[in-house]
Scaffold this active site. Structure first.
Site, PDB file in Angstrom:
ATOM      1  N   GLY A 132      11.837  -4.606 -17.934  1.00  0.00           N
ATOM      2  CA  GLY A 132      10.876  -3.893 -18.772  1.00  0.00           C
ATOM      3  C   GLY A 132       9.445  -4.128 -18.325  1.00  0.00           C
ATOM      4  O   GLY A 132       9.177  -4.344 -17.137  1.00  0.00           O
ATOM      5  N   SER A 133       8.543  -4.152 -19.299  1.00  0.00           N
ATOM      6  CA  SER A 133       7.109  -4.074 -18.998  1.00  0.00           C
ATOM      7  C   SER A 133       6.563  -5.212 -18.146  1.00  0.00           C
ATOM      8  O   SER A 133       5.469  -5.076 -17.605  1.00  0.00           O
ATOM      9  CB  SER A 133       6.320  -4.009 -20.294  1.00  0.00           C
ATOM     10  OG  SER A 133       6.737  -2.889 -21.029  1.00  0.00           O
ATOM     11  N   VAL A 134       7.257  -6.340 -18.047  1.00  0.00           N
ATOM     12  CA  VAL A 134       6.707  -7.393 -17.196  1.00  0.00           C
ATOM     13  C   VAL A 134       6.578  -6.900 -15.753  1.00  0.00           C
ATOM     14  O   VAL A 134       5.762  -7.415 -14.983  1.00  0.00           O
ATOM     15  CB  VAL A 134       7.552  -8.690 -17.232  1.00  0.00           C
ATOM     16  CG1 VAL A 134       7.475  -9.355 -18.588  1.00  0.00           C
ATOM     17  CG2 VAL A 134       8.978  -8.435 -16.862  1.00  0.00           C
TER      18      VAL A 134
END
Lengths: 585, 116
Positions: free
Chosen positions: A294-296
């Protein structure tokens, strides 16, 4: 030696008996032959005596040489006992501070010689009182058998052994055996691994260092710090309980040396009884599990776009409209509906803006950059349990888009942590290790981005924690920076609506990072306290904050007083991106 | 003369033989002692090894934190509790009882604390 004896003997001959014949011999011709024989005998005697004299001389000289002139001390006959003699079976595994994580202990197994036992029933009763797992009737049958050797119980505890011994029953004997013991049990189970009853490593370091542990009596020293490991495990367990999650994993990595300081995977298991644990507990989520993060991943996309020069810090994109590609629609979790600068896209974790950034850089640049960071091949670590990343094949434009915000490419937490360490440590990818490196030696790394990009990423990650989605990770005084991640889990071919991965990856202190701290919770459920949210910011970020707060004093990182921390931040973050005014914009 | 020589030699042989046996028995005794000591060293090493494992077991962080919570009444340290030495303000004036030995002062404090 012989020659002086010859004189008196001759004299004796002449005087006592052979005087007359000897005188006659001078006149009798025949005596010549006898005389010659005598001469031959004498010569032989002389030669032999000379030989003997020479031999004795050599022996004498040798004795003198050994007694007086021998160099050094004489060799000791009895060898000094070696340290390993009693534990030669398998070496210890210790943590970076020398705490024993795995060791081999002598243990006693109880056996009996039934022929020497007079009253099997009475003996069986008395044994059952000490060893309740032995049923008296079965033991009595064993003890009454005709054999001369029966096992009664393997691997007694020292207390049991003492009590059986104090019974003083003739015919019971102890057999010494070796047993692998893990004093910290489940806490380090995934790293250390375990060994079977024959002391063969079957998982973790026990398996990876099988030969070393067998052949070298010196302990294997890991880079793991047991205290940090405990802190991480405790905080993850608390988060798991709070959010009713099915699992969690956490890593702490030294960004300068690439040493893994903590590696936790929950649920864990007891390495002394691995068979009793379910497969899920034995599974190492930190190194073997692969997840869409995801966003990491926006850390890497932003770093790539900046490093390639595809965008500048002052550029930006309009994120008001979702991106539609084929049948997909890419939207933001909390849409901002306006133009955002690059740092803002990162701080507010805008999918749309990040996709634009990735498209500016292009697919091949993304492939190359992620490859440089080690995200497209298995991590290299001293563990047998290493997960292989799942790459899109073929890697199309749509994949570039989804990968830019962390979907469509599944990596292990270990790979992620290694890559983020390279982003924050000045741009060098250090080889990961579970073994303690000697202190004060610089670990050579491979440059994967410019120091300038790394510096920019550091203050942007700091801003995420100051004003963005990662505010709950803000450990006062330690200048934590990081990025949240929330990814829906793939169930079959569809993304699930309620099963997700909540993660946070942080580093501290952001002006000169020492450690990367990663926490991930598997399938958390939102609670009333979090208003039903189960995102990285709500679930994983607080874990990282508490881990940083608790571990920093242990590893010697001083918290900064508030005014000093603010001073450092002012130096770190460019003025136009700083402060609440920027956040409110 | 010959008898004297023979007697001397015989005596010498007897002494040498006695000496030899004496040394031999002495060496045997010492070797036995040595192997006993070695066995003792091994036993002690094994005991130390076991005790180290036990020490590690007793130092389980969970156990220590439980004990600390039960007996010490301390909480984990937070960042604000840490102050660097440079940050502390400098002492304005030296106390007058400077000559008094610090140890004596400490003892007095302890004594008064005990008295309470």
């Amino acid at each position: 030696m012989m020659s002086p004896v010859r004189g008196p003997m001759n004299r004796h001959d002449q005087t006592a008996r052979h005087m007359r014949p000897a005188r006659l011999a001078a006149t009798v011709q025949l005596e010549g032959a006898a005389n010659q024989a005598l001469e031959t005998g004498r010569t032989r005697l002389l030669v032999a005596s000379l030989l003997f004299a020479a031999a004795f001389l050599v022996i004498g000289l040798r004795l003198l040489g050994l007694g007086l002139l021998a160099p050094g001390q004489e060799p000791s006959l009895a060898e000094a006992p070696r340290a390993s003699q009693h534990a030669a079976v398998r070496a210890d595994i210790v943590d970076r501070n020398g705490t024993v994580l795995a060791t081999t202990l002598p243990t006693a197994s109880l056996y009996a010689n039934p022929g020497q036992i007079r009253d099997p029933a009475a003996v069986a009763d008395r044994l059952a009182a000490i060893l309740p797992e032995l049923s008296p009737s079965a033991t009595a049958v064993k003890l009454a058998s005709e054999r001369s050797f029966v096992w009664l119980k393997r691997k007694l505890t020292p207390r049991e052994q003492y009590r059986v011994n104090s019974l003083g029953i003739p015919g019971l004997y102890f057999q010494r055996e070796q047993e692998r013991v893990y004093p910290h049990g489940p806490l380090t189970a995934h790293v250390v691994g375990f060994a079977n009853v024959d002391n063969q490593g079957l998982a973790g370091i026990e398996q990876a260092f099988e030969e070393t542990l067998r052949e070298n009596p010196d302990p294997v020293q890991l880079s793991i710090d047991l205290r940090v490991q405990h802190i991480m495990a405790e905080e993850l367990a608390a988060a798991m309980a709070e959010f009713k999650a099915i699992g969690a994993t956490g890593l702490v990595l030294d960004v300068r040396s690439g040493e893994v300081v903590a590696m936790v995977s929950l649920p864990s298991f007891n390495p002394e009884a691995p068979g009793a644990a379910p497969n899920d507990a034995r599974f190492n989520r930190a190194s073997l599990g692969i997840y869409e993060m995801g966003s990491v991943f926006k850390i890497f996309t932003t770093a790539m776009a900046l490093d390639q020069g595809a965008v500048g810090l002052n550029d930006g994109f309009d994120v008001s409209r979702p991106i539609r590609v084929a049948r997909f629609t890419i939207n933001d979790f909390k849409p901002k509906k306006r133009w955002l600068s690059i740092p803002e896209i990162f701080i507010y974790s805008s999918n749309i803006g990040t996709v634009h950034m990735a498209m500016e850089a292009g697919t091949s640049a993304q492939q190359a950059f992620l490859g440089d960071l080690g995200l497209t091949r298995s991590a290299a670590l001293e563990l047998p349990e290493i997960g292989e990343p799942m790459l899109p094949s073929p890697w199309r434009e749509i994949n570039t888009m989804t990968i830019s915000y962390g979907h469509g490419l599944a990596v292990s937490p270990l790979q992620l942590v290694g890559a983020v360490a390279a982003v924050v440590n000045g741009g060098e990818l250090k080889p990961l290790t579970l073994l303690k490196r000697p202190e004060s030696t610089a670990v050579p790394g491979r440059r994967v981005m410019s120091a300038e990009t790394s510096r920019n990423m550091r203050w942007m990650m700091r801003l995420v924690v100051q004003h963005g989605t990662g505010r709950k990770a803000n450990a006062e005084g330690y200048l934590v920076g990081g990025k949240t991640g929330t990814a829906d889990k793939l169930l079959g071919r569809r993304y699930s609506d309620d099963a997700r991965i909540a993660s946070f990856i942080g580093a501290f202190p952001m002006d000169n990072p020492r450690y990367v701290v990663f926490a991930m919770v598997d399938e958390p459920k939102g609670t009333k306290k979090t208003y039903g949210y189960a995102t990285g910011g709500w679930v994983a970020a607080p874990v990282v904050r508490r881990v940083v707060e608790r571990m920093a004093p242990l590893v010697g990182i001083m918290p900064r007083p508030r005014d000093e921390a603010e001073g450092v931040e002012q130096l770190l973050i460019p003025a136009n991106f700083e402060g609440p005014a920027f956040a409110a914009r | 003369m010959k008898k004297v020589a023979a007697l001397t030699w015989l005596t010498a042989i007897a002494i040498a033989a006695l000496g030899l046996f004496h040394v031999k028995y002495e060496v045997q005794r010492l070797e036995k002692d040595l192997s006993q000591e070695h066995q003792l060293i091994l036993d002690h090493r094994e005991a130390i090894h076991v005790l180290k494992a036990e020490w590690s077991f007793l130092n389980q962080p969970t156990r220590i934190s439980e004990l600390a919570a039960r007996h010490l009444g301390l909480a984990p340290m937070i960042g604000e509790q840490v102050v660097q030495l440079e940050v502390l303000p400098e002492r304005k004036e030296r106390p007058n009882d400077q000559d008094e030995a610090p140890a004596a002062h400490l003892e007095a404090t302890l004594a008064s604390a005990k008295g309470e």
